[in-house]
Design a protein around this motif. Structure first.
Motif, PDB file in Angstrom:
ATOM      1  N   GLU A  78       0.839  -1.282  -0.177  1.00 53.53           N
ATOM      2  CA  GLU A  78      -0.029   0.046  -0.067  1.00 53.53           C
ATOM      3  C   GLU A  78       0.844   1.216  -0.057  1.00 53.53           C
ATOM      4  O   GLU A  78       1.988   1.228   0.506  1.00 53.53           O
ATOM      5  CB  GLU A  78      -0.943   0.131   1.216  1.00 53.53           C
ATOM      6  CG  GLU A  78      -1.935  -1.120   1.264  1.00 53.53           C
ATOM      7  CD  GLU A  78      -2.704  -0.772   2.618  1.00 53.53           C
ATOM      8  OE1 GLU A  78      -3.878  -0.674   2.704  1.00 53.53           O
ATOM      9  OE2 GLU A  78      -2.111  -0.959   3.791  1.00 53.53           O
ATOM     10  N   VAL A  79       0.154   2.216  -0.454  1.00 50.81           N
ATOM     11  CA  VAL A  79       0.662   3.605  -0.355  1.00 50.81           C
ATOM     12  C   VAL A  79      -0.463   4.425   0.598  1.00 50.81           C
ATOM     13  O   VAL A  79      -1.396   4.337  -0.056  1.00 50.81           O
ATOM     14  CB  VAL A  79       0.996   4.401  -1.762  1.00 50.81           C
ATOM     15  CG1 VAL A  79       1.157   5.948  -1.336  1.00 50.81           C
ATOM     16  CG2 VAL A  79       2.032   3.787  -2.472  1.00 50.81           C
ATOM     17  N   ILE A  80      -0.310   4.765   1.628  1.00 49.56           N
ATOM     18  CA  ILE A  80      -0.916   5.304   2.503  1.00 49.56           C
ATOM     19  C   ILE A  80      -0.571   7.085   2.649  1.00 49.56           C
ATOM     20  O   ILE A  80       0.344   7.412   2.987  1.00 49.56           O
ATOM     21  CB  ILE A  80      -0.938   4.771   3.874  1.00 49.56           C
ATOM     22  CG1 ILE A  80      -1.280   3.145   3.943  1.00 49.56           C
ATOM     23  CG2 ILE A  80      -1.890   5.640   4.924  1.00 49.56           C
ATOM     24  CD1 ILE A  80      -1.174   2.339   5.107  1.00 49.56           C
ATOM     25  N   LEU A  81      -1.646   7.724   2.410  1.00 52.20           N
ATOM     26  CA  LEU A  81      -1.596   9.149   2.632  1.00 52.20           C
ATOM     27  C   LEU A  81      -2.267   9.680   3.678  1.00 52.20           C
ATOM     28  O   LEU A  81      -3.634   9.425   3.801  1.00 52.20           O
ATOM     29  CB  LEU A  81      -2.060   9.971   1.394  1.00 52.20           C
ATOM     30  CG  LEU A  81      -1.223   9.809   0.042  1.00 52.20           C
ATOM     31  CD1 LEU A  81      -1.903  10.473  -1.427  1.00 52.20           C
ATOM     32  CD2 LEU A  81       0.214  10.030   0.274  1.00 52.20           C
ATOM     33  N   ARG A  82      -1.837  10.138   4.932  1.00 54.14           N
ATOM     34  CA  ARG A  82      -2.390  10.628   5.857  1.00 54.14           C
ATOM     35  C   ARG A  82      -2.374  12.107   6.223  1.00 54.14           C
ATOM     36  O   ARG A  82      -1.009  12.735   5.930  1.00 54.14           O
ATOM     37  CB  ARG A  82      -1.861   9.955   7.185  1.00 54.14           C
ATOM     38  CG  ARG A  82      -2.278   8.494   7.361  1.00 54.14           C
ATOM     39  CD  ARG A  82      -1.977   8.096   8.709  1.00 54.14           C
ATOM     40  NE  ARG A  82      -0.641   8.219   9.040  1.00 54.14           N
ATOM     41  CZ  ARG A  82      -0.180   7.367  10.009  1.00 54.14           C
ATOM     42  NH1 ARG A  82      -0.847   6.538  10.666  1.00 54.14           N
ATOM     43  NH2 ARG A  82       0.855   7.436  10.454  1.00 54.14           N
ATOM     44  N   ARG A  83      -3.316  12.928   6.595  1.00 47.11           N
ATOM     45  CA  ARG A  83      -3.088  14.067   6.897  1.00 47.11           C
ATOM     46  C   ARG A  83      -3.977  14.459   8.481  1.00 47.11           C
ATOM     47  O   ARG A  83      -5.189  14.069   8.519  1.00 47.11           O
ATOM     48  CB  ARG A  83      -3.941  14.939   5.842  1.00 47.11           C
ATOM     49  CG  ARG A  83      -2.991  14.955   4.620  1.00 47.11           C
ATOM     50  CD  ARG A  83      -3.452  15.853   3.425  1.00 47.11           C
ATOM     51  NE  ARG A  83      -2.842  15.937   2.197  1.00 47.11           N
ATOM     52  CZ  ARG A  83      -3.261  15.062   1.192  1.00 47.11           C
ATOM     53  NH1 ARG A  83      -4.062  14.209   1.322  1.00 47.11           N
ATOM     54  NH2 ARG A  83      -2.496  15.062   0.136  1.00 47.11           N
ATOM     55  N   ARG A  84      -3.502  15.142   9.103  1.00 49.61           N
ATOM     56  CA  ARG A  84      -3.946  15.490  10.490  1.00 49.61           C
ATOM     57  C   ARG A  84      -3.832  16.980  10.728  1.00 49.61           C
ATOM     58  O   ARG A  84      -2.739  17.692  10.565  1.00 49.61           O
ATOM     59  CB  ARG A  84      -3.103  14.617  11.519  1.00 49.61           C
ATOM     60  CG  ARG A  84      -3.615  14.865  12.975  1.00 49.61           C
ATOM     61  CD  ARG A  84      -2.750  14.045  13.988  1.00 49.61           C
ATOM     62  NE  ARG A  84      -2.418  12.752  13.450  1.00 49.61           N
ATOM     63  CZ  ARG A  84      -1.462  12.125  13.808  1.00 49.61           C
ATOM     64  NH1 ARG A  84      -0.675  12.540  14.730  1.00 49.61           N
ATOM     65  NH2 ARG A  84      -1.346  10.780  13.494  1.00 49.61           N
ATOM     66  N   SER A  85      -5.088  17.567  11.252  1.00 49.68           N
ATOM     67  CA  SER A  85      -5.200  18.760  11.491  1.00 49.68           C
ATOM     68  C   SER A  85      -5.887  19.009  12.479  1.00 49.68           C
ATOM     69  O   SER A  85      -6.425  18.105  13.289  1.00 49.68           O
ATOM     70  CB  SER A  85      -5.595  19.612  10.389  1.00 49.68           C
ATOM     71  OG  SER A  85      -7.027  19.486  10.093  1.00 49.68           O
ATOM     72  N   LEU A  86      -6.314  20.340  13.016  1.00 45.02           N
ATOM     73  CA  LEU A  86      -7.320  20.563  14.090  1.00 45.02           C
ATOM     74  C   LEU A  86      -8.627  20.008  13.757  1.00 45.02           C
ATOM     75  O   LEU A  86      -9.211  19.473  14.790  1.00 45.02           O
ATOM     76  CB  LEU A  86      -7.220  21.861  14.337  1.00 45.02           C
ATOM     77  CG  LEU A  86      -6.333  22.535  15.127  1.00 45.02           C
ATOM     78  CD1 LEU A  86      -6.587  24.200  15.446  1.00 45.02           C
ATOM     79  CD2 LEU A  86      -5.772  21.942  16.536  1.00 45.02           C
ATOM     80  N   PHE A  87      -8.873  19.859  12.537  1.00 45.15           N
ATOM     81  CA  PHE A  87     -10.192  19.370  12.130  1.00 45.15           C
ATOM     82  C   PHE A  87     -10.355  17.486  12.153  1.00 45.15           C
ATOM     83  O   PHE A  87     -11.228  16.950  11.875  1.00 45.15           O
ATOM     84  CB  PHE A  87     -10.569  19.684  10.724  1.00 45.15           C
ATOM     85  CG  PHE A  87     -10.787  20.971  10.582  1.00 45.15           C
ATOM     86  CD1 PHE A  87     -11.615  21.780  11.554  1.00 45.15           C
ATOM     87  CD2 PHE A  87      -9.866  21.786  10.018  1.00 45.15           C
ATOM     88  CE1 PHE A  87     -11.759  23.289  11.321  1.00 45.15           C
ATOM     89  CE2 PHE A  87      -9.921  23.491   9.603  1.00 45.15           C
ATOM     90  CZ  PHE A  87     -10.866  23.869  10.581  1.00 45.15           C
ATOM     91  N   GLY A  88      -9.046  17.102  12.546  1.00 47.53           N
ATOM     92  CA  GLY A  88      -9.154  15.360  12.558  1.00 47.53           C
ATOM     93  C   GLY A  88      -8.113  14.958  11.763  1.00 47.53           C
ATOM     94  O   GLY A  88      -7.183  15.787  11.157  1.00 47.53           O
ATOM     95  N   GLU A  89      -8.166  13.868  11.291  1.00 46.11           N
ATOM     96  CA  GLU A  89      -7.319  12.761  10.597  1.00 46.11           C
ATOM     97  C   GLU A  89      -8.044  12.331   9.231  1.00 46.11           C
ATOM     98  O   GLU A  89      -9.069  11.801   9.598  1.00 46.11           O
ATOM     99  CB  GLU A  89      -6.566  11.961  11.274  1.00 46.11           C
ATOM    100  CG  GLU A  89      -5.564  11.283  10.545  1.00 46.11           C
ATOM    101  CD  GLU A  89      -4.671  10.211  11.423  1.00 46.11           C
ATOM    102  OE1 GLU A  89      -4.539   9.191  10.663  1.00 46.11           O
ATOM    103  OE2 GLU A  89      -4.520  10.395  12.489  1.00 46.11           O
ATOM    104  N   THR A  90      -7.208  12.467   8.115  1.00 48.73           N
ATOM    105  CA  THR A  90      -7.732  11.822   6.950  1.00 48.73           C
ATOM    106  C   THR A  90      -6.944  10.783   6.460  1.00 48.73           C
ATOM    107  O   THR A  90      -5.615  10.930   6.786  1.00 48.73           O
ATOM    108  CB  THR A  90      -8.250  12.720   5.817  1.00 48.73           C
ATOM    109  OG1 THR A  90      -6.984  13.564   5.467  1.00 48.73           O
ATOM    110  CG2 THR A  90      -9.222  13.595   6.049  1.00 48.73           C
ATOM    111  N   ARG A  91      -7.152   9.715   6.096  1.00 45.89           N
ATOM    112  CA  ARG A  91      -6.432   8.550   5.726  1.00 45.89           C
ATOM    113  C   ARG A  91      -6.740   8.084   4.295  1.00 45.89           C
ATOM    114  O   ARG A  91      -8.181   7.836   4.247  1.00 45.89           O
ATOM    115  CB  ARG A  91      -6.285   7.410   6.597  1.00 45.89           C
ATOM    116  CG  ARG A  91      -5.277   6.453   6.365  1.00 45.89           C
ATOM    117  CD  ARG A  91      -5.523   5.296   7.390  1.00 45.89           C
ATOM    118  NE  ARG A  91      -4.439   4.311   7.275  1.00 45.89           N
ATOM    119  CZ  ARG A  91      -4.600   3.089   6.588  1.00 45.89           C
ATOM    120  NH1 ARG A  91      -5.565   3.022   5.781  1.00 45.89           N
ATOM    121  NH2 ARG A  91      -3.688   2.115   6.596  1.00 45.89           N
TER     122      ARG A  91
END
Length: 161
Positions: A78-91
């Motif tokens: 897999e290639v996993i892209l994660r982004r985390r901010s004050l609004f939560g995390e996306t994956r």
């Protein structure tokens, strides 16, 4: 943006804008402190500084301070892209077999003074789709180093297969 982990079976690229976050925190605290000082002195303009400056800084922090990670994992394929901010995390996850490599995307940005600056970001290629590691465009010098690290890691895996 930097390489956090580089091994034959796992590559982790991370973008954590600590400097931007720290600058915005100083901005927020400055406006809030001045606002509270003025309020303590009986000046209601301090409320505007406290809520306006502090709120504006907090809004900018919530939008612009985002930790991004790209994880290339041969064990899971897999290639996993994660982004985390004050609004939560996306994956989001994509098959490593469909990953074609990394490229540098660029665009021109015009400053208030009229000068143009070339802005860049690293994008991952999946067939016809291009996915940025980070949504942020910058004019730093790290883009070439990061795209080379990703493509070298990918090439090493193809050579071993």
């Amino acid at each position: 943006m930097k390489v956090k982990h580089d091994a034959p079976d796992l590559l982790v690229i991370e973008d954590a804008p600590w400097l931007v976050g720290a600058a915005l925190i100083v901005f927020i605290l400055s406006f809030c402190a001045i606002g509270l000082f003025l309020l303590g002195a009986g000046d209601w303009a301090g409320l505007v500084l406290f809520l306006g400056g502090g709120g504006l800084g907090f809004g900018a922090f919530a939008v612009f301070v985002q930790k991004s990670q790209a994880i290339f994992d041969r064990r899971t394929g897999e290639v996993i892209l994660r982004r985390r901010s004050l609004f939560g995390e996306t994956r989001e996850s994509h098959p490593l077999a469909e990953f074609g490599g990394a490229e540098i995307a660029s665009r021109m940005s015009r400053s208030k003074q009229g000068t143009t600056i070339k802005m860049r970001r690293v994008e991952l290629i999946f067939g016809e789709h291009r996915l940025p590691i980070s949504e942020v465009w910058s004019n730093g010098s790290h883009h070439l180093r990061i795209s080379r690290a990703i493509n070298d890691w990918l090439d090493k895996g193809r050579g071993a297969a």
